[in-house]
Design a protein around this motif. Sequence first.
Motif: not given
Length: 211
Positions: A8-11, A17-18, A43-46, A55-63
């Motif tokens: 995900v690229v916000w900026k 979503v790529f 789904d998580d990326a979208e 809201d996602y900075r510093g969080k584990d999004t690998k799983k």
Amino acid sequence: MPKKKFYVVWKGKKTGVFTSWKVCKEQIEGFEGAQYKSFASLDDAETAFKGKYEDYRGKDTKKPKLTAEQKATYGKPIEESVSVDAACAGNPGKMEYQGVYTKTKKRLFKKGPFAKGTNNIGEFLALVHALAYLKQKNKPHIPIYSDSRIAMSWVRQKKCKTKLKFTEENQELKKLIIRAEVWLHNHSYSNPIKKWETKAWGEIPADFGRK
């Protein structure tokens, strides 16, 4: 075969979503203040792209996130408890640990930073510190949560089984480890030490937020 990731690229030069790191990298390379993160499922990326980067900075999004039904199988954490965690900048590196009251996240103790430590050592010391803290407060039934199975096993064995080499730079840390091991051998405790189920409950309340 490596698991597929979604980005995900916000900026960036282009946002969205790529499905490949190569394309994602093209959008953020040379872009000042780029905001991006990888996710384990589309789904998580979208869902994340509809929200904010903060809201996602510093969080584990690998799983992939668990479904509501899967989360239910883990139950809920006991709020009347102590949660511990450690943070380490490097391995080894500057290490610190803390314990908080799970329900309110109020800090009960914090130690460090210590030079040339590891995260596992910090997790071990945090657990022993919590045990000693609750014994001093005469609260023998309050559970302690940790997200480190290694540290929990070290406490059960009453031994910090680190392979870290100690030098003059981290002698203070070595003394703390010896002190913790002596405490475990000389004191009994009945506080349950429980695994914090991060994938169901999110980051442990004592987390330093630096992932």
